[in-house]
Design a protein around this motif. Structure first.
Motif, PDB file in Angstrom:
ATOM      1  N   THR A  78       0.850  -1.195   0.000  1.00 13.47           N
ATOM      2  CA  THR A  78       0.000   0.000   0.000  1.00 13.47           C
ATOM      3  C   THR A  78       0.888   1.248   0.000  1.00 13.47           C
ATOM      4  O   THR A  78       2.122   1.157   0.165  1.00 13.47           O
ATOM      5  CB  THR A  78      -0.860   0.044   1.276  1.00 13.47           C
ATOM      6  OG1 THR A  78       0.039   0.161   2.402  1.00 13.47           O
ATOM      7  CG2 THR A  78      -1.709  -1.208   1.417  1.00 13.47           C
ATOM      8  N   LYS A  79       0.246   2.410  -0.102  1.00 13.31           N
ATOM      9  CA  LYS A  79       1.024   3.647  -0.109  1.00 13.31           C
ATOM     10  C   LYS A  79       1.751   3.845   1.226  1.00 13.31           C
ATOM     11  O   LYS A  79       2.918   4.244   1.262  1.00 13.31           O
ATOM     12  CB  LYS A  79       0.106   4.849  -0.384  1.00 13.31           C
ATOM     13  CG  LYS A  79       0.931   6.108  -0.526  1.00 13.31           C
ATOM     14  CD  LYS A  79       0.174   7.297  -1.031  1.00 13.31           C
ATOM     15  CE  LYS A  79       1.166   8.450  -1.166  1.00 13.31           C
ATOM     16  NZ  LYS A  79       0.556   9.726  -1.271  1.00 13.31           N
ATOM     17  N   ASN A  80       1.028   3.565   2.310  1.00 13.53           N
ATOM     18  CA  ASN A  80       1.672   3.720   3.624  1.00 13.53           C
ATOM     19  C   ASN A  80       2.850   2.768   3.802  1.00 13.53           C
ATOM     20  O   ASN A  80       3.874   3.127   4.369  1.00 13.53           O
ATOM     21  CB  ASN A  80       0.654   3.499   4.744  1.00 13.53           C
ATOM     22  CG  ASN A  80      -0.159   4.758   5.006  1.00 13.53           C
ATOM     23  OD1 ASN A  80       0.062   5.779   4.360  1.00 13.53           O
ATOM     24  ND2 ASN A  80      -1.097   4.676   5.919  1.00 13.53           N
ATOM     25  N   GLN A  81       2.695   1.554   3.303  1.00 16.92           N
ATOM     26  CA  GLN A  81       3.799   0.588   3.376  1.00 16.92           C
ATOM     27  C   GLN A  81       4.988   1.086   2.543  1.00 16.92           C
ATOM     28  O   GLN A  81       6.146   0.914   2.909  1.00 16.92           O
ATOM     29  CB  GLN A  81       3.345  -0.786   2.886  1.00 16.92           C
ATOM     30  CG  GLN A  81       2.469  -1.528   3.894  1.00 16.92           C
ATOM     31  CD  GLN A  81       1.937  -2.829   3.331  1.00 16.92           C
ATOM     32  OE1 GLN A  81       1.561  -2.920   2.154  1.00 16.92           O
ATOM     33  NE2 GLN A  81       1.897  -3.851   4.185  1.00 16.92           N
TER      34      GLN A  81
END
Lengths: 209, 281
Positions: A78-81
């Motif tokens: 994901t973007k946060n990852q």
């Protein structure tokens, strides 16, 4: 565990990370460019949805060198990852330290110019050898000698009353006023520092006061 | 003998009592007072206008002025080194044989310049504070890799400039040391200076607007958390820098020829007896 899959993409399809928390100095770009020219690309850039999250410095170097195609690994999280990975990649290298013996051995072994990685001042800082000897370096400079000339021993003396104080004064032959903080025994006469000067006798006039 | 490199004294609000300027004049050492335009009249009444340089900016803090001086020395004067001295130095001394001898000429600055030019990695040097150098203690002629305050001989071509608003001199020295280059602080020559924040000057307004020492220390700690901590002792905030990690050595320039033994540069240690100076044994 996801597999490392490396593919080749057009450099125009890649975007530098606009949220990158690391700043790339001119020196870093130059070092990266020198490495790319010497060794080629040996690690893929890490990319998330077209944005480079690992290897932004290398991307800049590749662009400056005019490269058209580069090798990348696409991160599928994901973007946060992706943000977390970008920080991890940058931060983790900072926890390593040099094994100076091994570094010295490696630098002695190789025949590649490493001056862009370690300039003379940095090598001097990493491998300083014996400390500077101020006496040796002071050669050709004005005479300088300064010895330890402080007290052999200092102690605090307590007086129970005025009588004891006066007795002590008479025994040592010195007067202790309310302002006295310390004395020397035997009494030392302070040098008249105002009458001392370091004059340049080659000059016509000597500063009078 | 006079120093070869220009001496700048950035000064503001001290035209009534410009301490360093008075000390330099007493020793007949050429200098340039660097002032802001609004103080021209006040300073020109005290100082020969030929010794005054007016900066193009006003009220932007000492760091901006220091950098302007640096650029001026490098680009306009093409000087390889320059001196910058805060305007709070009362006097200069030479330490020898546990006695502090008052200096009466600019020859000592020439000696320092010659020393600085010997080393290719010596970027900044300056004199220690007389107050912090007890004459009865054994100290070396100089120490390497520490902070230089209030008086600096700076190599103009180094890739650095002042950055912080407060403690910019400490920050500058730390950045230089972290790059692997050296600094030198002399004990053989000393300055007697007024303590920071005890006399009115260009930074007084800024000091009054902040929690002074704590604010200064915090700014420096943000810039150098690896070597610095803020401590409270003797009833005030202090910044405490650990310089022990900087172990780089001075590197002499190739082909250097140094006089063997002592060179006193014509300076003699003397004692005034009546109207005459006599050499001290």
């Amino acid at each position: 565990m996801p597999k490392l899959i490396v593919s080749e993409v057009s450099i125009d399809k890649l975007q530098e990370d606009p949220d990158n928390a690391r700043i790339h100095s001119r020196r870093l770009i130059d070092v990266v460019k020198a490495s790319l020219e010497e060794f080629g690309q040996v690690e893929p850039l890490v990319v998330h949805e077209g944005i480079v999250i690992g290897g932004n410095g290398r991307l800049k170097g590749m662009r400056e060198l005019g490269w058209k195609k580069v090798s990348v690994h696409e991160f599928k999280g994901t973007k946060n990852q992706a943000i977390a990975l970008a920080l991890t990649l940058n931060r983790s290298a900072q926890f390593a330290e040099w094994d100076l013996d091994q570094l010295q051995t490696s630098l002695d072994l190789i025949e590649v110019d490493m001056s862009s990685l370690f300039n003379e001042n940095e090598l001097n800082s990493l491998f300083p050898g014996d400390p500077d000897d101020p006496e040796k370096e002071w050669e050709g400079m004005p005479e300088f000698e300064n010895e330890e000339a402080g007290a052999y021993r200092s102690l605090i003396i307590h007086f129970e009353n005025q009588e004891n104080l006066e007795d002590f004064q008479s025994r040592i032959g010195q007067v202790l006023s309310d302002k006295t903080k310390y004395i020397w025994h035997p009494k030392q006469v302070r040098a008249d520092l105002k009458s001392l000067a370091c004059n340049d006798t080659s000059l016509p006039d000597i500063c009078p006061d | 003998m006079t120093p070869a490199y220009p001496i700048f004294v950035p000064t503001k609000g001290r035209h009534g009592n410009p301490l360093t300027i008075k000390a330099l004049e007493r020793l007949s050492i050429p200098y340039t007072a660097v002032i802001e335009k609004q103080e021209w009249k006040a300073y020109s009444e005290r100082i020969n206008p030929r010794n005054i340089l007016v900066v193009p900016h006003a009220n932007e803090g000492l760091t901006v002025t220091r950098n302007w001086i640096w650029d001026y020395a490098q680009n306009e004067l093409k000087s390889p080194y320059f001196w910058t001295m805060d305007d709070n130095i009362r006097d200069f001394y030479r330490l020898h044989k546990n006695i502090k001898f008052r200096l009466t000429s600019g020859t000592f600055l020439a000696a320092i310049e010659e020393f600085a030019q010997r080393y290719k990695n010596l970027f900044i040097c300056g004199m220690a504070y007389e107050l912090f150098t007890p004459r009865k203690s054994k100290v070396p002629a100089f120490v390497t890799n520490t902070r230089i305050y209030s008086n600096m001989l700076i190599r103009t071509d180094i890739p650095f400039r002042n950055q912080l608003f407060f403690n910019d001199d400490t920050d500058l020295c730390l950045r230089i040391l972290k790059s692997g280059a050296c600094t030198v602080q002399f004990n053989a020559f000393l300055i007697d200076k007024a303590a920071t924040m005890t006399i009115k000057g260009g930074m007084t307004d800024y000091y009054d607007k902040t929690d002074k020492r704590l604010e200064f220390a915090k700014e420096l700690q943000r810039a150098h958390p690896d070597v610095m901590k803020v401590t409270w002792k003797f009833n005030r905030w202090h910044h405490q820098v650990d310089y022990q990690g900087f172990k780089q050595r001075l590197i002499r320039k190739p082909g250097l020829s140094i006089t063997k033994g002592v060179d006193n540069y014509g300076m003699k240690l003397q004692k005034k007896v009546g109207d005459f100076w006599k050499d001290v044994e």
